[in-house]
Design an enzyme around this catalytic site. Structure first.
Site, PDB file in Angstrom:
ATOM      1  N   ASP A  77      -5.662   8.278  -3.477  1.00  0.00           N
ATOM      2  CA  ASP A  77      -5.057   9.427  -2.791  1.00  0.00           C
ATOM      3  C   ASP A  77      -5.470  10.746  -3.424  1.00  0.00           C
ATOM      4  O   ASP A  77      -5.453  11.778  -2.771  1.00  0.00           O
ATOM      5  CB  ASP A  77      -3.528   9.298  -2.828  1.00  0.00           C
ATOM      6  CG  ASP A  77      -3.049   8.136  -1.976  1.00  0.00           C
ATOM      7  OD1 ASP A  77      -3.616   7.952  -0.885  1.00  0.00           O
ATOM      8  OD2 ASP A  77      -2.141   7.407  -2.413  1.00  0.00           O
ATOM      9  N   ASN A 121      -8.488   1.385  -8.801  1.00  0.00           N
ATOM     10  CA  ASN A 121      -7.337   0.540  -8.476  1.00  0.00           C
ATOM     11  C   ASN A 121      -7.786  -0.918  -8.451  1.00  0.00           C
ATOM     12  O   ASN A 121      -8.963  -1.210  -8.643  1.00  0.00           O
ATOM     13  CB  ASN A 121      -6.694   0.975  -7.151  1.00  0.00           C
ATOM     14  CG  ASN A 121      -7.662   0.864  -5.996  1.00  0.00           C
ATOM     15  OD1 ASN A 121      -8.122  -0.212  -5.658  1.00  0.00           O
ATOM     16  ND2 ASN A 121      -8.009   2.008  -5.398  1.00  0.00           N
ATOM     17  N   PHE A 148      -4.850  -0.295   7.144  1.00  0.00           N
ATOM     18  CA  PHE A 148      -4.124  -1.253   6.317  1.00  0.00           C
ATOM     19  C   PHE A 148      -3.017  -0.501   5.609  1.00  0.00           C
ATOM     20  O   PHE A 148      -3.152   0.689   5.334  1.00  0.00           O
ATOM     21  CB  PHE A 148      -5.053  -1.898   5.281  1.00  0.00           C
ATOM     22  CG  PHE A 148      -5.738  -3.120   5.804  1.00  0.00           C
ATOM     23  CD1 PHE A 148      -6.713  -3.007   6.790  1.00  0.00           C
ATOM     24  CD2 PHE A 148      -5.405  -4.384   5.339  1.00  0.00           C
ATOM     25  CE1 PHE A 148      -7.343  -4.132   7.302  1.00  0.00           C
ATOM     26  CE2 PHE A 148      -6.027  -5.522   5.843  1.00  0.00           C
ATOM     27  CZ  PHE A 148      -7.001  -5.393   6.820  1.00  0.00           C
TER      28      PHE A 148
HETATM   29  N1  CTP Z   1      -6.760   5.579   3.656  1.00  0.00           N
HETATM   30  C1  CTP Z   1      -7.833   6.377   3.923  1.00  0.00           C
HETATM   31  N2  CTP Z   1      -8.047   7.497   3.173  1.00  0.00           N
HETATM   32  C2  CTP Z   1      -7.216   7.837   2.171  1.00  0.00           C
HETATM   33  C3  CTP Z   1      -6.088   7.011   1.883  1.00  0.00           C
HETATM   34  C4  CTP Z   1      -5.896   5.883   2.654  1.00  0.00           C
HETATM   35  O1  CTP Z   1      -8.609   6.068   4.817  1.00  0.00           O
HETATM   36  N3  CTP Z   1      -7.449   8.921   1.454  1.00  0.00           N
HETATM   37  C5  CTP Z   1      -6.508   4.406   4.516  1.00  0.00           C
HETATM   38  C6  CTP Z   1      -6.634   3.052   3.833  1.00  0.00           C
HETATM   39  O2  CTP Z   1      -7.947   2.557   3.956  1.00  0.00           O
HETATM   40  C7  CTP Z   1      -5.636   2.221   4.594  1.00  0.00           C
HETATM   41  C8  CTP Z   1      -4.562   3.214   4.997  1.00  0.00           C
HETATM   42  O3  CTP Z   1      -5.175   4.491   4.916  1.00  0.00           O
HETATM   43  O4  CTP Z   1      -6.171   1.717   5.811  1.00  0.00           O
HETATM   44  C9  CTP Z   1      -3.318   3.210   4.199  1.00  0.00           C
HETATM   45  O5  CTP Z   1      -3.585   3.276   2.825  1.00  0.00           O
HETATM   46  P1  CTP Z   1      -2.386   3.300   1.811  1.00  0.00           P
HETATM   47  O6  CTP Z   1      -2.948   3.482   0.434  1.00  0.00           O
HETATM   48  O7  CTP Z   1      -1.484   2.139   2.070  1.00  0.00           O
HETATM   49  O8  CTP Z   1      -1.619   4.571   2.308  1.00  0.00           O
HETATM   50  P2  CTP Z   1      -1.566   6.033   1.814  1.00  0.00           P
HETATM   51  O9  CTP Z   1      -1.947   6.914   2.918  1.00  0.00           O
HETATM   52  O10 CTP Z   1      -2.340   6.181   0.569  1.00  0.00           O
HETATM   53  O11 CTP Z   1      -0.009   6.211   1.561  1.00  0.00           O
HETATM   54  P3  CTP Z   1       0.875   5.855   0.288  1.00  0.00           P
HETATM   55  O12 CTP Z   1      -0.060   5.848  -0.901  1.00  0.00           O
HETATM   56  O13 CTP Z   1       1.858   6.925   0.256  1.00  0.00           O
HETATM   57  O14 CTP Z   1       1.474   4.515   0.562  1.00  0.00           O
END
Ligand code: CTP
Length: 397
Positions: A276, A208, A323
């Site tokens: 994810d 990303n 975040f």
């Molecule tokens: N995060 C994490 N582990 C993951 C995904 C996310 O620790 N597998 C943490 C990121 O570091 C961030 C927070 O979760 O602090 C939110 O990440 P974000 O990408 O905004 O959220 P997602 O859980 O991925 O939700 P979505 O993609 O549906 O917005």
């Protein structure tokens, strides 16, 4: 704050050694005790007599100087000070430090010390930019060595670029930060940062646009307040934070393992843009284009590292900060993300392309906590980091 502190100042042999004399003067003006150590090469640039006169004390020069050993052994010398400063730090001394050599007094003290070490590199531009020096710098920063400079500018060798030693007053400021009894002194804080790379095969991956800039800025702001920062980063393009312990990972699953290994911590900040999903059954060999038509990728979910730590039954950090990178309904999505994941605070930001935030120098965030939310004005990522670090210090009081 500096008065009464004790600095072991190692001067190595470069033209910038003359600035070390001014540095000693500036430190003495601030009532800092300076114990100087000169390498053999440094003596070609400054005399032991002038260094000794300015420091108001004897100069240490030789590992095998028996008088010194009788008065104070080299191990003791390396630990008597509050901070070890190397100014200038030549490419040669940095290489010795990075590989753990101890073949003269300066390198032995640097290997034996149990105190923090701050280096002020100074060398020719090409030497600074050489992959070997950059590799050594990364190693040293990973070992928790603090750095100040080098600056850009005209150099004694006639070239222009990075390599000039920081000015004495800049070094004094860095010394002051390194010695600072900051409000987060001794607090162990974990920070995740950067993107993750999820392999498709040995040569391809899914990534990303995160640069890791916000994570680096947060780690540096926490270090500046005295925290012991464990920085776990994916393959970021931003520079590594100075003064943090750095662990480099690639995938989300590696990041989770590194976070588990770094716990316990009092505070955990999850600034990483974690993928994810990973590719289920990533190929061990390169997928060939002409095999069976277009390849189909199957995805499997990655562990949610933030949710896992937020929901820990035992040993949960006192404060868990996540975040939320959103493109729509930023506040509503981030608020429900906070509840779903179980973290204490969420720093929400709009990463729509038109904001220029992802990969850019500025950020526009809203801090969401149990008592509501705070909309911060758009500011540099460094300023966001400093404000967040100050809020954390307040919360831990
Ligand atoms: N995060 C994490 N582990 C993951 C995904 C996310 O620790 N597998 C943490 C990121 O570091 C961030 C927070 O979760 O602090 C939110 O990440 P974000 O990408 O905004 O959220 P997602 O859980 O991925 O939700 P979505 O993609 O549906 O917005």
């Amino acid at each position: 704050m500096l008065a009464g502190k004790h600095v072991l100042l190692i001067v190595s042999g470069g033209i910038a050694a003359f600035k070390a004399l001014d540095l000693i003067r500036r430190l003495r003006e601030r009532s800092v005790q300076v114990t100087p150590v000169l390498t053999r090469a440094a003596e070609e640039f400054v005399t032991p007599l002038s260094v000794s006169a300015l420091a108001g004390t004897k100069v240490y020069r030789d590992l095998f100087d028996l008088t010194d050993e009788a008065e104070m052994g080299h191990i003791e010398l390396s630990r008597a000070a509050d901070l070890v400063v190397v100014a200038p730090a030549t490419a040669d001394l940095m290489a010795k430090m990075a590989s753990g050599l101890a073949n003269d007094l300066a390198s032995t003290l640097l290997l034996a010390t149990d105190k923090r070490v701050l280096i002020a590199p100074a060398m020719n531009v090409r030497m600074w930019e050489h992959p070997a020096t950059q590799r050594n710098l990364t190693t040293l920063q990973g070992d928790g060595i603090l750095t100040v400079g080098p600056n850009d500018g005209d150099m004694a060798c006639g070239e222009f670029g990075p390599g000039r030693m920081s000015e004495p007053l800049e070094i004094v400021e860095a010394i002051s930060a390194a010695l600072g009894d900051g409000p987060l002194k001794g607090r162990r804080i974990l920070v995740t940062s950067g993107p993750t790379h999820e392999p498709i095969d040995p040569v391809r991956y899914i990534a990303n646009r995160s640069s890791g800039a916000q994570g680096t800025a947060i780690a540096e702001a926490l270090v500046a307040l005295g925290a012991e920062v464990q920085f776990i980063t994916g393959p970021a393009s931003a520079p590594m934070p100075r003064g943090a312990q750095i662990v480099k990972v690639n995938s989300a699953r590696e990041m989770k393992d590194a976070v588990d290994a770094a716990l316990p911590a009092e505070v955990a900040i999850f600034a990483a843009a974690v993928a994810d999903w990973h590719v289920a059954g990533a190929s061990d060999s390169k997928i060939k284009k002409d095999k069976d038509g277009l390849p189909t990728l199957q995805f499997a979910e990655n562990p949610d590292i933030l949710a896992g730590v937020s929901q820990m039954k035992k040993g949960r950090p006192k404060l868990v900060v996540g975040f939320a990178a959103e493109t729509d309904d930023v506040i509503a999505n981030a608020t429900s993300k906070r509840q779903r994941k179980g973290c204490d605070w969420i720093v929400a930001n709009d990463v729509s392309p038109e904001t220029g935030i992802m990969g850019g120098a500025e950020n526009d965030v809203t801090l969401i906590h149990g008592d509501g939310s705070e909309d911060w004005p758009r500011m540099s990522k460094t300023a966001v980091a400093q404000r967040l670090a100050a809020r954390i210090a307040e919360a831990l009081k």
